[in-house]
Motif scaffolding. Structure first.
Motif, PDB file in Angstrom:
ATOM      1  N   GLU A  14       0.944  -1.269  -0.181  1.00  6.96           N
ATOM      2  CA  GLU A  14       0.046   0.177   0.097  1.00  6.96           C
ATOM      3  C   GLU A  14       0.866   1.268   0.081  1.00  6.96           C
ATOM      4  O   GLU A  14       0.343   2.323  -0.601  1.00  6.96           O
ATOM      5  N   VAL A  15       2.080   1.181   0.427  1.00  9.42           N
ATOM      6  CA  VAL A  15       2.795   2.315   0.696  1.00  9.42           C
ATOM      7  C   VAL A  15       3.501   2.439  -0.654  1.00  9.42           C
ATOM      8  O   VAL A  15       3.769   3.697  -0.977  1.00  9.42           O
ATOM      9  N   TYR A  52       6.409   6.904   6.125  1.00  8.33           N
ATOM     10  CA  TYR A  52       6.080   6.897   7.477  1.00  8.33           C
ATOM     11  C   TYR A  52       4.893   6.927   7.971  1.00  8.33           C
ATOM     12  O   TYR A  52       4.460   6.287   9.090  1.00  8.33           O
ATOM     13  N   ASP A  53       3.809   7.805   7.350  1.00 11.12           N
ATOM     14  CA  ASP A  53       2.397   7.930   7.838  1.00 11.12           C
ATOM     15  C   ASP A  53       1.537   6.796   7.652  1.00 11.12           C
ATOM     16  O   ASP A  53       0.649   6.438   8.663  1.00 11.12           O
ATOM     17  N   HIS A  54       2.328   5.717   6.840  1.00  3.13           N
ATOM     18  CA  HIS A  54       1.255   4.549   6.733  1.00  3.13           C
ATOM     19  C   HIS A  54       1.929   3.486   7.472  1.00  3.13           C
ATOM     20  O   HIS A  54       1.325   2.561   7.706  1.00  3.13           O
ATOM     21  N   SER A  55       3.140   3.607   8.075  1.00  5.53           N
ATOM     22  CA  SER A  55       3.566   2.471   8.507  1.00  5.53           C
ATOM     23  C   SER A  55       2.996   1.923   9.783  1.00  5.53           C
ATOM     24  O   SER A  55       3.465   0.739  10.132  1.00  5.53           O
ATOM     25  N   LEU A  56       2.154   2.479  10.418  1.00  9.26           N
ATOM     26  CA  LEU A  56       1.440   2.000  11.699  1.00  9.26           C
ATOM     27  C   LEU A  56      -0.022   1.679  11.446  1.00  9.26           C
ATOM     28  O   LEU A  56      -0.535   1.477  12.454  1.00  9.26           O
ATOM     29  N   GLY A 100       3.233   5.676  -3.110  1.00 13.71           N
ATOM     30  CA  GLY A 100       4.332   6.600  -3.419  1.00 13.71           C
ATOM     31  C   GLY A 100       4.141   6.762  -5.034  1.00 13.71           C
ATOM     32  O   GLY A 100       4.760   7.682  -5.567  1.00 13.71           O
ATOM     33  N   ALA A 101       3.965   5.663  -5.639  1.00 14.72           N
ATOM     34  CA  ALA A 101       3.661   5.575  -7.170  1.00 14.72           C
ATOM     35  C   ALA A 101       2.834   6.745  -7.698  1.00 14.72           C
ATOM     36  O   ALA A 101       2.899   7.520  -8.488  1.00 14.72           O
ATOM     37  N   ALA A 102       1.618   7.031  -6.842  1.00 12.40           N
ATOM     38  CA  ALA A 102       0.714   8.167  -6.977  1.00 12.40           C
ATOM     39  C   ALA A 102       1.433   9.473  -7.052  1.00 12.40           C
ATOM     40  O   ALA A 102       1.264  10.370  -7.816  1.00 12.40           O
ATOM     41  N   LEU A 103       2.428   9.709  -6.181  1.00  9.02           N
ATOM     42  CA  LEU A 103       3.240  10.825  -5.860  1.00  9.02           C
ATOM     43  C   LEU A 103       3.947  11.010  -7.007  1.00  9.02           C
ATOM     44  O   LEU A 103       4.249  12.212  -7.256  1.00  9.02           O
ATOM     45  N   LEU A 104       4.761   9.825  -7.227  1.00  2.00           N
ATOM     46  CA  LEU A 104       5.753  10.037  -8.406  1.00  2.00           C
ATOM     47  C   LEU A 104       5.159  10.529  -9.564  1.00  2.00           C
ATOM     48  O   LEU A 104       5.660  11.273 -10.544  1.00  2.00           O
ATOM     49  N   ARG A 105       3.811  10.458  -9.941  1.00  2.00           N
ATOM     50  CA  ARG A 105       3.326  10.908 -11.245  1.00  2.00           C
ATOM     51  C   ARG A 105       3.293  12.293 -11.118  1.00  2.00           C
ATOM     52  O   ARG A 105       3.286  12.766 -12.258  1.00  2.00           O
TER      53      ARG A 105
END
Length: 205
Positions: free
Chosen positions: A69-70, A97-101, A74-79
């Motif tokens: 999911e992370v 980090y925000d998704h890590s927990l 991240g792939a969405a941000l890279l676009r």
């Protein structure tokens, strides 16, 4: 029929992992019992062992669920990364980090890390290492995008730089998981402070 069987298999696996997340968070990874996971998931103990060899397999599978999911986030941000190398790179790190927990507690992360360190040549260790490799490559991919936009020096090795940045953010994350009192906000502040000097060196003069 094969499509239906695959859907049923995926549904059972999802129930097992969700039950594992709940049990691991409630009583801790080491104290959780396969029998309790099976009951919570509505499957037999034998069914769980059809999917996973042991409890460590289940824990690494929850890590993989988190990281997949992370990576998608991240792939969405890279676009369409934010403008500016520092803002874009920190935005990607904060996505991690925000998704890590979301699924894992700090205790679960510590246990997963220990599994990967104690037995790096096992399937669990190899899977954990591969997840780290994919995250590192995504950081490198972002640097390449920023180079194409002229926001990072073109003569830098994006792959090597991605590995370096990931090593830094990964080490800071390890420190975060070791400190039960550290908040995500404090983690963000720490990575911003520690990566700022490095990020300033990436920007063309």
């Amino acid at each position: 029929m094969s499509g239906l069987r695959e859907k049923q298999k995926a549904d059972r696996e999802e129930r097992i992992l969700k039950a594992a997340v709940t049990q691991f968070r409630a009583v801790g990874y080491r104290a959780a019992r396969i029998e309790d996971l099976a009951e919570a998931a509505g499957v037999s103990v034998g069914t769980i062992y059809n999917y996973y060899r042991n409890k460590g397999d289940i824990l690494i599978a929850t890590v993989a669920m988190e990281v997949e999911e992370v990576l998608a986030s991240g792939a969405a941000l890279l676009r369409d990364p934010p403008q500016g190398a520092d803002r874009a790179i920190l935005a990607l790190i904060f996505e991690y980090y925000d998704h890590s927990l979301h699924y894992l507690s700090k205790e679960m992360w510590r246990s997963a890390m220990a599994l990967s360190i104690e037995a790096p040549d096992t399937p669990n260790g190899a899977r954990y290492t591969d997840l780290d490799r994919r995250l590192s490559k995504q950081v490198a991919a972002l640097i390449a995008v920023l180079q194409a936009r002229g926001e990072v020096k073109a003569d830098l090795d994006a792959e090597a730089l991605g590995q370096l940045l990931f090593s830094v953010l990964n080490q800071i994350f390890v420190e975060f998981t070791k400190d039960d009192d550290m908040t995500l906000h404090q983690l963000r502040d720490r990575v911003t402070q520690q990566t700022k000097p490095l990020l300033q060196l990436l920007v063309p003069a």
